[in-house]
Design a protein around this motif. Structure first.
Motif, short mmCIF file in Angstrom:
data_model
loop_
_atom_site.label_atom_id
_atom_site.label_comp_id
_atom_site.label_asym_id
_atom_site.label_seq_id
_atom_site.Cartn_x
_atom_site.Cartn_y
_atom_site.Cartn_z
N PRO A 61 -9.12 -82.47 -65.26
CA PRO A 61 -9.74 -82.45 -66.59
C PRO A 61 -10.66 -81.25 -66.80
CG PRO A 61 -10.69 -84.19 -65.23
CD PRO A 61 -9.49 -83.69 -64.51
N VAL A 62 -11.26 -80.76 -65.72
CA VAL A 62 -12.12 -79.57 -65.82
C VAL A 62 -11.27 -78.33 -66.09
CG1 VAL A 62 -13.69 -78.06 -64.54
CG2 VAL A 62 -13.90 -80.55 -64.34
N ILE A 63 -10.14 -78.24 -65.39
CA ILE A 63 -9.24 -77.10 -65.59
C ILE A 63 -8.80 -77.03 -67.04
CG2 ILE A 63 -6.94 -76.21 -65.05
CD1 ILE A 63 -7.35 -77.22 -62.19
N LYS A 64 -8.47 -78.18 -67.63
CA LYS A 64 -8.01 -78.19 -69.01
C LYS A 64 -9.15 -77.97 -70.00
CE LYS A 64 -4.46 -78.39 -69.98
NZ LYS A 64 -3.45 -77.31 -70.00
N ALA A 65 -10.30 -78.63 -69.77
CA ALA A 65 -11.41 -78.50 -70.71
C ALA A 65 -11.97 -77.09 -70.75
CB ALA A 65 -12.52 -79.50 -70.34
N GLN A 66 -12.04 -76.44 -69.59
CA GLN A 66 -12.58 -75.09 -69.52
C GLN A 66 -11.48 -74.02 -69.61
OE1 GLN A 66 -15.97 -74.45 -69.39
NE2 GLN A 66 -16.08 -76.67 -69.76
N GLU A 67 -10.24 -74.46 -69.72
CA GLU A 67 -9.09 -73.57 -69.85
C GLU A 67 -8.98 -72.57 -68.70
OE1 GLU A 67 -9.01 -71.83 -73.76
OE2 GLU A 67 -8.37 -73.72 -74.67
N PHE A 68 -9.27 -73.06 -67.50
CA PHE A 68 -9.11 -72.19 -66.33
C PHE A 68 -7.64 -71.89 -66.06
CE2 PHE A 68 -13.35 -74.10 -65.01
CZ PHE A 68 -14.05 -72.93 -65.22
N ALA A 78 -6.96 -71.12 -60.59
CA ALA A 78 -7.40 -72.08 -61.59
C ALA A 78 -8.20 -73.21 -60.95
CB ALA A 78 -6.19 -72.65 -62.34
N TYR A 79 -7.70 -73.74 -59.82
CA TYR A 79 -8.42 -74.80 -59.11
C TYR A 79 -9.73 -74.27 -58.52
CZ TYR A 79 -5.18 -78.79 -59.11
OH TYR A 79 -4.44 -79.89 -59.46
N SER A 80 -9.68 -73.06 -57.96
CA SER A 80 -10.87 -72.49 -57.34
C SER A 80 -11.97 -72.28 -58.38
CB SER A 80 -10.53 -71.16 -56.67
OG SER A 80 -11.67 -70.59 -56.06
N ASP A 81 -11.62 -71.76 -59.54
CA ASP A 81 -12.60 -71.56 -60.61
C ASP A 81 -13.18 -72.89 -61.06
OD1 ASP A 81 -12.17 -68.86 -60.50
OD2 ASP A 81 -11.07 -68.73 -62.39
N ALA A 82 -12.33 -73.91 -61.15
CA ALA A 82 -12.81 -75.22 -61.57
C ALA A 82 -13.80 -75.79 -60.55
CB ALA A 82 -11.63 -76.17 -61.74
N ALA A 83 -13.49 -75.65 -59.27
CA ALA A 83 -14.39 -76.16 -58.23
C ALA A 83 -15.74 -75.47 -58.27
CB ALA A 83 -13.74 -75.98 -56.86
N LYS A 84 -15.74 -74.15 -58.48
CA LYS A 84 -17.00 -73.41 -58.57
C LYS A 84 -17.81 -73.87 -59.77
CE LYS A 84 -15.11 -69.29 -56.31
NZ LYS A 84 -14.61 -67.91 -56.53
#
Length: 329
Positions: A48-55, A244-250
């Motif tokens: 959901p973070v990846i989609k909300a922040q459009e990573f 995309a996953y790495s940016d979301a985790a950060k």
């Protein structure tokens, strides 16, 4: 009047150009379907973070996360209906190979953490479970790793009555005190602790036992895997997916309160959002650790050894289950 018409026309033309540009940008994105467990689960934590922040868009992808139950996830990923899985427990990737499914662990998302909780005065350690009952989701890899940890303490679980239940039922067992102890993990553990602060957690000595066995505290546990045929045809997308996953985790680590609201969803209560924020701040339990599989190759091998020790894996998985790509390689 003429000037007004001119400006209206200019504005409409600009709006049309912007819409066309946005549509063109959307069309240029690589579409990708990734199957994941539904919430609450670690696999549903970052999507959901990846989609909300459009990573995903930032790295040229348009990811569709398809939520499934664990059984449906396994069936649809192993059959190849979904070529990429975002709730890939490392041990299940190794087991899939033994069953003829050619899948590869691309990168890690979360390290292992699990717990055994109790409210019984006569249960102070794992050894006290002998002759008593334990509620657990025995088909999960989290339980298999707990089995290995119990063995390291000399506890033979054959002397424990294990009540098998689905992961969503574990909190209910603990709340109702229907078993002497319950084995569970995050995010269920934080939810339980917030509802019953009197619950006690037994010492599993996770870090100590693993350090002695593997020479490290890192225990690769859950990440993203893909069928090898898909990787061969879509190798350029793997690094984009990782980014995309790495940016979301950060972003999650740097913005725990905002991230908690996104992960919990619009209908969540304040208590649920607070639980997620607390969990993010306590990464010892969450274990968020995004790393290329090749960078934790030795640790993965040790996890496989543990899986064999508890008879979960029939044979040692091959190196083909560990993705060799990534910028560091």
């Amino acid at each position: 009047m003429t000037r007004t018409v001119f400006w209206k026309g200019a504005l409409l033309a600009a709006a049309s150009l912007m819409a066309a540009s946005a549509a063109q940008a959307q069309e240029s994105l690589e579409k990708l379907s990734v199957v994941v467990f539904g919430p609450p689960s670690l696999g549903a934590f970052l999507p959901p973070v990846i989609k909300a922040q459009e990573f995903d868009h930032a790295h040229g992808l348009d990811i569709e996360f398809a939520e499934r139950t664990p059984d449906a996830y396994a069936a649809q990923f192993n059959s190849g209906e979904f070529q990429v899985g975002g709730s890939a427990a490392l041990l299940t990737v190794g087991l899939a190979e033994a069953r003829g499914v050619e899948a590869t662990y691309l990168f890690n998302l979360f390290d292992f953490w699990g717990a055994v909780v109790t409210s019984r005065d006569d249960v102070q350690s794992l050894a006290d479970l002998q002759g008593k009952n334990l509620a657990a989701a025995t088909g999960t890899t989290n339980y298999k790793m707990f089995n290995w940890l119990a063995n390291q303490q000399g506890v033979d679980l054959s002397g424990v009555e294990v009540i098998n239940t689905a992961p969503p039922g574990l909190v209910g067992y603990a709340m109702a005190d229907r078993a002497a102890a319950v084995q569970l993990w995050e995010p269920a553990y934080t939810s339980l602790a917030s509802q019953n602060p009197d619950i006690r957690t037994l010492d599993l000595n996770i870090k100590g036992a693993w350090q002695e066995f593997a020479g490290t505290e890192n225990i690769p546990y859950l990440g993203v895997a893909a069928h090898r045929s898909w990787i061969e045809q879509n190798g350029a997308l793997v690094e984009k997916l990782y980014d995309a996953y790495s940016d979301a985790a950060k972003w999650v680590a740097e913005n725990p309160d905002e991230a908690a609201a996104v992960i919990a969803g619009a209908n969540a209560t304040d208590d649920v959002r607070k639980n997620y924020a607390d969990l993010i701040r306590n990464n010892d339990r969450l274990g968020m650790n995004v790393q290329w599989a090749a960078d934790v190759r030795e640790e993965i091998g040790k996890v496989y050894e543990a899986g064999m020790a508890v008879d979960f894996l029939p044979e040692m998985p091959t190196d083909a289950t560990i993705y060799e790509g990534g910028p560091a390689q």
